[in-house]
Design an enzyme around this catalytic site. Structure first.
Site, PDB file in Angstrom:
ATOM      1  N   ASN A 575      24.538  24.567  93.486  1.00 22.34           N
ATOM      2  CA  ASN A 575      25.475  23.503  92.636  1.00 22.34           C
ATOM      3  C   ASN A 575      25.461  22.366  93.330  1.00 22.34           C
ATOM      4  O   ASN A 575      25.635  21.133  92.721  1.00 22.34           O
ATOM      5  CB  ASN A 575      26.917  24.447  92.363  1.00 22.34           C
ATOM      6  CG  ASN A 575      27.322  23.914  91.017  1.00 22.34           C
ATOM      7  OD1 ASN A 575      26.520  23.267  90.190  1.00 22.34           O
ATOM      8  ND2 ASN A 575      28.485  24.056  90.872  1.00 22.34           N
ATOM      9  N   PRO A 592      33.504  22.802  96.048  1.00 22.60           N
ATOM     10  CA  PRO A 592      32.616  23.630  95.666  1.00 22.60           C
ATOM     11  C   PRO A 592      32.677  24.749  95.148  1.00 22.60           C
ATOM     12  O   PRO A 592      33.686  25.438  95.450  1.00 22.60           O
ATOM     13  CB  PRO A 592      31.632  23.797  96.876  1.00 22.60           C
ATOM     14  CG  PRO A 592      32.759  23.703  97.961  1.00 22.60           C
ATOM     15  CD  PRO A 592      33.920  22.721  97.600  1.00 22.60           C
ATOM     16  N   HIS A 593      31.860  25.286  94.016  1.00 19.34           N
ATOM     17  CA  HIS A 593      31.941  26.509  93.486  1.00 19.34           C
ATOM     18  C   HIS A 593      30.591  26.888  93.018  1.00 19.34           C
ATOM     19  O   HIS A 593      29.691  26.176  92.790  1.00 19.34           O
ATOM     20  CB  HIS A 593      33.283  26.411  92.704  1.00 19.34           C
ATOM     21  CG  HIS A 593      32.736  25.692  91.345  1.00 19.34           C
ATOM     22  ND1 HIS A 593      33.274  24.233  91.186  1.00 19.34           N
ATOM     23  CD2 HIS A 593      32.546  26.166  90.109  1.00 19.34           C
ATOM     24  CE1 HIS A 593      32.927  24.009  90.013  1.00 19.34           C
ATOM     25  NE2 HIS A 593      32.419  24.936  89.297  1.00 19.34           N
ATOM     26  N   ALA A 594      30.518  28.143  92.231  1.00 15.23           N
ATOM     27  CA  ALA A 594      29.192  28.503  91.684  1.00 15.23           C
ATOM     28  C   ALA A 594      29.542  29.258  90.499  1.00 15.23           C
ATOM     29  O   ALA A 594      30.827  29.376  90.173  1.00 15.23           O
ATOM     30  CB  ALA A 594      28.475  29.339  92.506  1.00 15.23           C
ATOM     31  N   LEU A 630      36.180  27.344  95.698  1.00 15.04           N
ATOM     32  CA  LEU A 630      36.848  28.106  94.432  1.00 15.04           C
ATOM     33  C   LEU A 630      35.837  29.218  94.107  1.00 15.04           C
ATOM     34  O   LEU A 630      34.672  29.174  93.940  1.00 15.04           O
ATOM     35  CB  LEU A 630      36.787  27.007  93.244  1.00 15.04           C
ATOM     36  CG  LEU A 630      37.083  27.509  91.947  1.00 15.04           C
ATOM     37  CD1 LEU A 630      38.353  28.295  91.865  1.00 15.04           C
ATOM     38  CD2 LEU A 630      36.948  26.274  90.774  1.00 15.04           C
TER      39      LEU A 630
END
Length: 678
Positions: A575, A592-594, A630
């Protein structure tokens, strides 16, 4: 002249027998959808000369006429078609004026419009006024002719809107050569949408074809967009358009500037979509938080319904808000074909939504039109419909609708509430036909003309009239009336007096027995930040050499605490590659997260402060000093904690406290003492 419309009409008129749509599609080597569109165009032509229209009934065409007319003569040789309809005549004049280079003459217009000189002059006065209403000037230059003066983007938008009103333009002799161009543009937009990860509604797809074609034609007469201000961050649409620059130039047969690509990207971002992959874009964090606040506010007006637990409502609004916001910024108007239906059937709901829309408008600094707001109402209306009934699995159905996701969802809900069916998907025509080649269903319900060989098709209105219900009834057994617990309890109260506890117990028992949804379904708990952030999820003064290392460390903390799998960390890195700039949400702060399906196990945040700031690629917010990992299991459960964290980090003293902290307790003290938001 080899024109499909003419050949199709000739075939129907000469043989005067019933034809299957699929039979005609095979004969002319086109799709059934194309045949339906051709019939619509032929009926427009037949109406202009008072001839009998072609009738379509259950996928069959029947045409009976005593004396066939000459379609080619109407299209190409006879100006009666234009002269007989003042509206069409004005539209054709507008199109000609906006597609001609500077200093065009009256003679050129006469050749293009096929009207008399007196009619031309009268129509020009009306056209001039119409242009002025749209802040465009038709200027007369002595001894040289006419030219159009105005903001280029405004001219293009107006021209595209005008073309939408003229479906027969590309069937005329002067525009035959453009058909191949339209096919090429169609294929190009399909490719671009796939790369962005979106699916446009059928209506929006057709609009995009026109915007691309208009851009091409305006460039051909040397009408380009003026110099534009270079942007520091480009959204996904812009990035994909830049990557396809050569492909666009090949189809336009001329060079194209970044300014033109940004214009087309903006048109894409304004388009209604039926499906999308989660994208990080400008204001992504704001969109997520304000949609939650908006739903919560509307929910207060309807205590019998819990809108806040409806994931489809949240995703649908989030999906719709960005293009609505982009359209409003661009001054693009949109009409909801179900607007009157909304006012008649969901007046209370629409009034409530208009009351709380300022929550969105204030944060986004825009003002939505009532037509635009009515789309928001449709999402809530679909949620209401979903709450009315539990429908057991029966006949498998697919819904195909070209009006966008909100209309599809409310039609889907109405069908499920009326019949013993399972709606396995809602699609636009393009994606629906593609999906049906690989999947099986019992019935297709569509709002557009459609013919399929092996699957029954029922065409209905989006609001599902009684006639439509009867048509569907031929294939499935309906539930004849809506049943709610409130209605049943009212009947019981006419014969017995029940205590509060007895009423609640009876309500629960009836709900279970009748397989109905609970009127007060338990809301998914949204934890506070201090409930999910522990010292184990904090790493101080981490020495990261680059952004990947910084992000990976934040992900590892989530994995070590059992909140995510290693796949989730890989998703965070992926991402980052796709949307790197947008995860830097504020100066020095990245989040950042997915996607949840990539390995999220529970809601959580990790905090990593960096020993040395790291460049992430954001032109304003670099370098990054704080990385917040996150982990979200759905679209909503994490939002309360996220709102708290955003509020805490909106204060400079808290950010400074994070970066200067020498032990984890200092961070925890800031979290526990930070302002809480609901």
């Amino acid at each position: 002249m080899d024109n499909r419309l003419s050949n199709l009409y000739s075939l129907l008129a000469k043989q005067q027998r019933r034809f299957q749509i699929s039979e005609l599609a095979a004969h002319f080597r086109v799709s059934t959808r194309t045949i339906y569109n051709d019939i619509d165009k032929l009926n427009e032509l037949l109406e202009t000369v008072g001839a009998a229209e072609i009738v379509i009934e259950k996928g069959r065409i029947q045409y009976e006429c005593e004396m066939p007319i000459d379609i080619e003569k109407i299209l190409f040789k006879n100006n009666d078609f234009i002269n007989s309809d003042q509206r069409i005549r004005k539209i054709r004049m507008l199109e000609s004026v906006l597609l001609l280079p500077d200093n065009f003459s009256s003679e050129t217009l006469l050749q293009r419009t096929l009207v008399s000189r007196n009619t031309l002059l009268n129509d020009l006065r009306a056209v001039r006024k119409e242009l002025e209403n749209n802040e465009i000037i038709l200027e007369t230059i002595p001894f040289r002719g006419y030219r159009v003066v105005g903001e280029e983007a405004r001219i293009r938008n107006f021209l595209a809107a005008t073309l939408e009103q003229d479906p027969l333009l590309f069937e005329t002799e002067g525009f035959q050569a453009e058909r191949n161009s339209l096919v090429e543009i169609d294929e190009l937009i399909e490719k671009i949408c796939n790369e962005i990860g979106i699916q446009l509604s059928d209506e929006s797809f057709q609009k995009m074809i026109l915007h691309f074609w208009v851009t091409k034609k305006r460039l051909q007469i040397n009408k380009s967009l003026k110099q534009w201000q270079k942007k520091e961050i480009y959204n996904k649409e812009e990035q994909v358009l830049f990557a396809n620059k050569q492909a666009i130039e090949d189809r336009f047969k001329q060079p194209i500037t970044k300014a033109e690509l940004v214009y087309l990207a903006n048109k894409l971002s304004e388009a209604s979509i039926t499906n999308f992959q989660e994208l990080l874009t400008d204001k992504w964090l704001t969109f997520n938080l304000i949609v939650e606040q908006f739903i919560t506010a509307v929910d207060q007006d309807f205590p019998q319904i819990d809108f806040t637990t409806d994931q489809k409502l949240y995703k649908g609004l989030l999906n719709h808000l960005r293009p609505a916001y982009k359209r409003t910024l661009a001054g693009e108007s949109i009409e909801n074909p179900m607007y009157e239906y909304v006012l008649e059937n969901y007046q209370e709901l629409h009034t409530s939504i208009r009351t709380y829309v300022p929550l969105l408008e204030t944060k986004l600094k825009v003002t939505f039109t009532d037509q635009e707001i009515s789309f928001f109402t449709l999402f809530f209306a679909a949620s209401l419909e979903r709450n009315k009934f539990f429908v057991p699995h029966k006949t498998k159905i697919v819904v195909i609708c070209n009006a966008g996701i909100s209309t599809s969802e409310i039609l889907k809900s109405k069908i499920q509430n009326t019949f013993h069916v399972e709606v396995v998907g809602t699609f636009g025509a393009r994606e629906g036909i593609k999906w049906l080649t690989e999947n099986k269903v019992d019935l297709v319900i569509t709002t557009i003309p459609l013919e399929l060989k092996s699957i029954p098709v029922v065409r209905v209105n989006p609001y599902l009239s009684e006639e439509d219900r009867e048509s569907i009834h031929r294939f499935v057994k309906p539930i004849f009336r809506e049943v709610t617990i409130e209605q049943l309890l009212t009947i019981v109260e006419n014969y017995a007096s029940l205590s509060f506890q007895a009423t609640k117990s009876l309500s629960d028992e009836l709900t279970t027995y009748l397989n109905l949804p609970k009127s007060q379904e338990k809301k998914e708990y949204q934890p506070m930040l201090k409930e999910i952030l522990t010292p184990d999820l904090i790493e101080l003064n981490y020495a990261a050499e680059n952004r990947d290392e910084a992000v990976r460390k934040s992900g590892e903390l989530l994995v070590n605490s059992g909140l995510a799998t290693n796949n989730y960390v890989d998703g965070m890195i992926e991402n980052l590659e796709v949307n790197g700039t947008y995860i830097v949400i504020a100066p020095g702060i990245a989040m950042p997260h997915a996607r949840p399906e990539e390995g999220a196990l529970d809601v959580g945040f990790s905090i990593v402060t960096l020993k040395e700031p790291v460049v992430f690629g954001h032109p304003k917010n670099d370098p990054v000093k704080i990385v917040i990992g996150l982990c979200a299991i759905d679209h909503q459960t994490h939002l309360k904690a996220l709102a708290e964290l955003v509020e805490i980090l909106s204060h400079e003293e808290n950010v400074a406290g994070f970066t200067s902290a020498t032990n984890k307790i200092e961070i925890m003290n800031i979290i526990e003492g930070g302002k809480e938001t609901c």
